[in-house]
Design a protein around this motif. Structure first.
Motif, PDB file in Angstrom:
ATOM      1  N   SER A  11       0.833  -1.206   0.000  1.00 58.12           N
ATOM      2  CA  SER A  11       0.000   0.000   0.000  1.00 58.12           C
ATOM      3  C   SER A  11       0.867   1.256   0.000  1.00 58.12           C
ATOM      4  O   SER A  11       1.855   1.339   0.730  1.00 58.12           O
ATOM      5  CB  SER A  11      -0.908   0.000   1.235  1.00 58.12           C
ATOM      6  OG  SER A  11      -1.494   1.265   1.439  1.00 58.12           O
ATOM      7  N   LEU A  12       0.494   2.230  -0.831  1.00 52.83           N
ATOM      8  CA  LEU A  12       1.260   3.472  -0.918  1.00 52.83           C
ATOM      9  C   LEU A  12       1.316   4.180   0.430  1.00 52.83           C
ATOM     10  O   LEU A  12       2.346   4.747   0.801  1.00 52.83           O
ATOM     11  CB  LEU A  12       0.653   4.394  -1.986  1.00 52.83           C
ATOM     12  CG  LEU A  12       1.369   5.732  -2.203  1.00 52.83           C
ATOM     13  CD1 LEU A  12       2.806   5.506  -2.662  1.00 52.83           C
ATOM     14  CD2 LEU A  12       0.613   6.593  -3.210  1.00 52.83           C
ATOM     15  N   ILE A  17       4.448   5.918   5.179  1.00 51.91           N
ATOM     16  CA  ILE A  17       4.737   5.900   6.612  1.00 51.91           C
ATOM     17  C   ILE A  17       6.181   5.468   6.871  1.00 51.91           C
ATOM     18  O   ILE A  17       6.878   6.030   7.723  1.00 51.91           O
ATOM     19  CB  ILE A  17       3.745   4.966   7.346  1.00 51.91           C
ATOM     20  CG1 ILE A  17       2.332   5.571   7.298  1.00 51.91           C
ATOM     21  CG2 ILE A  17       4.178   4.738   8.787  1.00 51.91           C
ATOM     22  CD1 ILE A  17       1.257   4.665   7.850  1.00 51.91           C
ATOM     23  N   VAL A  18       6.647   4.470   6.102  1.00 50.98           N
ATOM     24  CA  VAL A  18       8.043   4.035   6.224  1.00 50.98           C
ATOM     25  C   VAL A  18       8.981   5.191   5.883  1.00 50.98           C
ATOM     26  O   VAL A  18       9.964   5.459   6.591  1.00 50.98           O
ATOM     27  CB  VAL A  18       8.323   2.824   5.308  1.00 50.98           C
ATOM     28  CG1 VAL A  18       9.821   2.513   5.273  1.00 50.98           C
ATOM     29  CG2 VAL A  18       7.545   1.609   5.779  1.00 50.98           C
ATOM     30  N   GLY A  19       8.682   5.908   4.785  1.00 51.34           N
ATOM     31  CA  GLY A  19       9.498   7.056   4.401  1.00 51.34           C
ATOM     32  C   GLY A  19       9.479   8.148   5.454  1.00 51.34           C
ATOM     33  O   GLY A  19      10.503   8.781   5.729  1.00 51.34           O
ATOM     34  N   LEU A  20       8.305   8.366   6.070  1.00 56.49           N
ATOM     35  CA  LEU A  20       8.169   9.367   7.129  1.00 56.49           C
ATOM     36  C   LEU A  20       9.062   9.033   8.324  1.00 56.49           C
ATOM     37  O   LEU A  20       9.791   9.890   8.833  1.00 56.49           O
ATOM     38  CB  LEU A  20       6.701   9.450   7.553  1.00 56.49           C
ATOM     39  CG  LEU A  20       6.367  10.231   8.822  1.00 56.49           C
ATOM     40  CD1 LEU A  20       6.741  11.686   8.665  1.00 56.49           C
ATOM     41  CD2 LEU A  20       4.899  10.089   9.160  1.00 56.49           C
ATOM     42  N   ILE A  21       8.999   7.779   8.761  1.00 56.50           N
ATOM     43  CA  ILE A  21       9.785   7.363   9.927  1.00 56.50           C
ATOM     44  C   ILE A  21      11.281   7.459   9.635  1.00 56.50           C
ATOM     45  O   ILE A  21      12.063   7.981  10.446  1.00 56.50           O
ATOM     46  CB  ILE A  21       9.400   5.928  10.342  1.00 56.50           C
ATOM     47  CG1 ILE A  21       7.943   5.898  10.823  1.00 56.50           C
ATOM     48  CG2 ILE A  21      10.336   5.410  11.432  1.00 56.50           C
ATOM     49  CD1 ILE A  21       7.404   4.506  11.075  1.00 56.50           C
ATOM     50  N   LEU A  22      11.691   6.978   8.464  1.00 57.34           N
ATOM     51  CA  LEU A  22      13.112   7.030   8.100  1.00 57.34           C
ATOM     52  C   LEU A  22      13.596   8.476   7.973  1.00 57.34           C
ATOM     53  O   LEU A  22      14.700   8.814   8.406  1.00 57.34           O
ATOM     54  CB  LEU A  22      13.351   6.278   6.791  1.00 57.34           C
ATOM     55  CG  LEU A  22      13.262   4.746   6.855  1.00 57.34           C
ATOM     56  CD1 LEU A  22      13.434   4.154   5.465  1.00 57.34           C
ATOM     57  CD2 LEU A  22      14.322   4.195   7.803  1.00 57.34           C
ATOM     58  N   GLY A  23      12.760   9.334   7.381  1.00 61.64           N
ATOM     59  CA  GLY A  23      13.137  10.738   7.217  1.00 61.64           C
ATOM     60  C   GLY A  23      13.329  11.437   8.552  1.00 61.64           C
ATOM     61  O   GLY A  23      14.288  12.193   8.750  1.00 61.64           O
ATOM     62  N   PHE A 186      10.072   7.950  -1.155  1.00 62.68           N
ATOM     63  CA  PHE A 186      11.430   8.505  -1.140  1.00 62.68           C
ATOM     64  C   PHE A 186      11.381  10.036  -1.083  1.00 62.68           C
ATOM     65  O   PHE A 186      12.199  10.665  -0.399  1.00 62.68           O
ATOM     66  CB  PHE A 186      12.200   8.040  -2.377  1.00 62.68           C
ATOM     67  CG  PHE A 186      12.262   6.546  -2.511  1.00 62.68           C
ATOM     68  CD1 PHE A 186      13.125   5.810  -1.718  1.00 62.68           C
ATOM     69  CD2 PHE A 186      11.438   5.882  -3.409  1.00 62.68           C
ATOM     70  CE1 PHE A 186      13.178   4.426  -1.832  1.00 62.68           C
ATOM     71  CE2 PHE A 186      11.483   4.504  -3.522  1.00 62.68           C
ATOM     72  CZ  PHE A 186      12.352   3.773  -2.728  1.00 62.68           C
ATOM     73  N   GLY A 187      10.411  10.625  -1.805  1.00 62.20           N
ATOM     74  CA  GLY A 187      10.272  12.073  -1.770  1.00 62.20           C
ATOM     75  C   GLY A 187       9.905  12.569  -0.387  1.00 62.20           C
ATOM     76  O   GLY A 187      10.458  13.562   0.102  1.00 62.20           O
ATOM     77  N   ILE A 188       8.978  11.874   0.268  1.00 65.89           N
ATOM     78  CA  ILE A 188       8.548  12.284   1.600  1.00 65.89           C
ATOM     79  C   ILE A 188       9.668  12.055   2.613  1.00 65.89           C
ATOM     80  O   ILE A 188       9.840  12.835   3.561  1.00 65.89           O
ATOM     81  CB  ILE A 188       7.260  11.541   1.998  1.00 65.89           C
ATOM     82  CG1 ILE A 188       6.098  12.140   1.187  1.00 65.89           C
ATOM     83  CG2 ILE A 188       6.988  11.638   3.491  1.00 65.89           C
ATOM     84  CD1 ILE A 188       4.796  11.443   1.340  1.00 65.89           C
TER      85      ILE A 188
END
Length: 405
Positions: A11-12, A17-23, A186-188
Motif C-alpha cells: 500500500s502506498l 509511513i516508512v518514508g516518514l519514519i526514516l526521514g 522517497f520524496g517524503i
C-alpha cells in the motif's frame, strides 16, 4: 525486479509511513547529510513540472469531448467549494472567540503583500488572461485552467482524430504522473528529513497554543463541517468518503504542501472512486484555485490573534464580515508560496492594524508554516475530491442510481 514488484504491491500509504519514519530518524541522527533532502526537492519539482501540462490537456480533452446539451454538475461543485470556504472562515471566528490567542510581536518581516481586496481580484484576473504558454511554464493554474476551457470549448467541433490525439497525450501524462507518485515514499523521506534537520520542533514551542487553535479548527472543518455538507448532498453516511479523501489525498498534500503538486494525486483518487473523468478533470484543477478553506482559516485566526494581542475589541458582526473577506481573499491565494499569509495585512487593515505590525504577524506565520501550511494544504486538497465526489453522488442519487462507494 522481483523486489521492485513486491515494493509496488505494498500500500502506498504504508510505504509513505516508512518514508516518514526514516526521514525523521535520519533528520535527527544525521542533520548534516543535506544530500538526503534532495530526494524531497526532486519529488515535488517533478510533480510541479508535470502537473500544469496534465491539467491543461485533461481539461482540454474533457471539454472537447463534451456534447452540447449534456448535463454537468459543475455548478454544484462550485457551490460546495464556496460554501465550504465560507463556513471554514466562520468556524475560525468562533474558534478564535472561544480560544483567544496572542502573539509575540518582535521581529519585522519584509514581504510584499496585497493592499486590499481589489488588488487580490486584479491579480486574479491578470493571472487568468496571461499568455497560455507562459501560464504552463510558470505553473499559473488560473491561466492554465482558463485557456484550457477556452481551447476545449473551441475544439468541440474538431475531428475525432484530433480528439484521439488529445486523449493519447492526456493518458501519456497520466502514466508519467503515476510513475512519479510511486516514488512518493522517497520524496517524503527527503521532505521530512529537511524539516527535522533544519527546524526540529523547538521553534514551535512558543506558538503551541496558536498552532493548536489553527490545527484544531482545520480538524473541526475536515471532520464535522465538511461531512455535514456532504451528508446534506448525498443523504448517506459521509465518513467513509471523508476518511478515504483524507487518507489518499490529505496525507500526500500534508507532506508536499502544494495543492498544485497534489492535483495528479486527486485525479487518481477520483478515478479510483469511479467518478466521471469528464467532470473531475475540470473540477479538481478548479478546486486547487478557489477551494481554500484552510487558507480562510489561517487568515481569520491570525488576524483575530493580532487584534487580541493589541487589545482591539472585535464584535461578532465585524468578525462575520472578516469571514466573508477572508473567504474571497483565500480564493486568490492559490499558486503562491505562503499565499494565505501574505493576505493577512489586508485583513488586518479592517481593524486599523498598521502594515508594520501586520507583517510581523506574517513573519510568525512563516515560523509555524511547517505545520500550518501542511495542515492547510491537506484540508484544501482533500476537500477538492470530497466535494467533487459529493456533487456527482448527489446527481446519481437524484437519478436513482447507485452512488458506488
Amino acid at each position: 525486479m522481483e523486489l521492485l514488484h513486491k515494493w509496488n504491491h505494498i500500500s502506498l500509504v504504508k510505504r509513505i509511513i516508512v518514508g516518514l519514519i526514516l526521514g525523521a530518524a535520519l533528520g535527527a541522527l544525521l542533520p548534516q547529510a543535506s544530500v538526503i533532502g534532495i530526494l524531497g526537492t526532486l519529488f515535488v519539482n517533478a510533480l510541479k513540472a508535470l502537473a500544469p501540462l496534465l491539467v491543461f490537456f485533461l481539461v482540454l480533452h474533457s471539454l472537447s469531448q463534451h456534447k452540447k446539451g449534456a448535463k454537468s454538475n459543475m455548478s454544484a461543485v462550485i457551490v460546495f467549494y464556496l460554501i465550504g470556504t465560507f463556513l471554514a472562515a466562520l468556524c475560525a471566528v468562533v474558534t478564535s472567540f472561544l480560544f483567544p490567542s496572542t502573539l509575540i510581536l518582535a521581529e519585522q518581516a519584509e514581504q510584499a503583500a496585497p493592499g486590499g481586496i481589489a488588488d487580490v481580484l486584479q491579480n486574479l484576473l491578470n493571472s487568468a488572461v496571461s499568455n497560455p504558454i507562459s501560464a504552463i511554464a510558470e505553473a499559473n493554474y488560473i491561466g492554465v485552467l482558463l485557456w484550457a476551457v477556452v481551447f476545449g470549448l473551441a475544439m468541440r467541433e474538431a475531428g475525432e482524430g484530433t480528439k484521439t490525439v488529445l486523449g493519447d497525450i492526456s493518458n501519456m501524462l497520466s502514466s508519467a504522473i503515476r510513475w512519479v507518485i510511486s516514488c512518493a515514499p522517497f520524496g517524503i523521506l527527503g521532505l521530512v528529513y529537511t524539516t527535522v534537520s533544519d527546524t526540529g520542533f523547538e521553534s514551535f514551542l512558543n506558538y503551541g497554543r496558536l498552532i493548536l487553535v489553527l490545527v484544531g479548527c482545520m480538524l473541526l472543518v475536515a471532520l464535522v463541517v465538511n461531512p455535514i455538507i456532504v451528508y446534506l448532498a448525498i443523504r448517506k453516511n459521509p465518513y467513509p468518503l471523508v476518511f478515504r479523501c483524507l487518507k489518499d489525498s490529505g496525507i500526500m498534500a500534508f507532506f508536499t504542501r502544494s495543492s498544485a503538486a497534489n492535483i495528479p494525486v486527486n485525479m487518481k483518487l477520483c478515478e479510483d472512486l469511479g467518478l466521471d473523468k469528464e467532470k473531475y478533470s475540470v473540477s479538481i484543477p478548479l478546486g486547487a484555485t478557489i477551494n481554500m478553506a484552510g487558507a480562510a482559516i489561517t487568515i481569520t485566526i491570525l488576524t483575530l490573534a493580532a487584534a487580541n494581542t493589541l487589545g482591539i475589541s472585535v464584535d461578532f458582526p465585524t468578525a462575520l464580515l472578516l469571514s466573508l473577506v477572508s473567504s474571497v481573499a483565500a480564493c486568490g491565494s492559490s499558486g503562491v508560496a505562503g499565499g494565505s499569509l501574505l493576505l493577512i495585512p489586508m485583513a488586518c487593515s479592517m481593524f486599523g492594524i498598521s502594515s508594520d505590525i501586520a507583517m510581523q504577524v506574517v513573519g510568525i506565520g512563516f515560523i509555524i508554516g511547517v505545520i500550518q501550511d501542511s495542515c492547510e494544504t491537506a484540508l484544501n486538497s482533500s476537500s477538492d475530491v470530497l466535494f467533487t465526489a459529493a456533487a456527482e453522488f448527489r446527481s446519481r442519487r437524484k437519478a436513482g442510481l447507485d452512488m458506488g462507494y
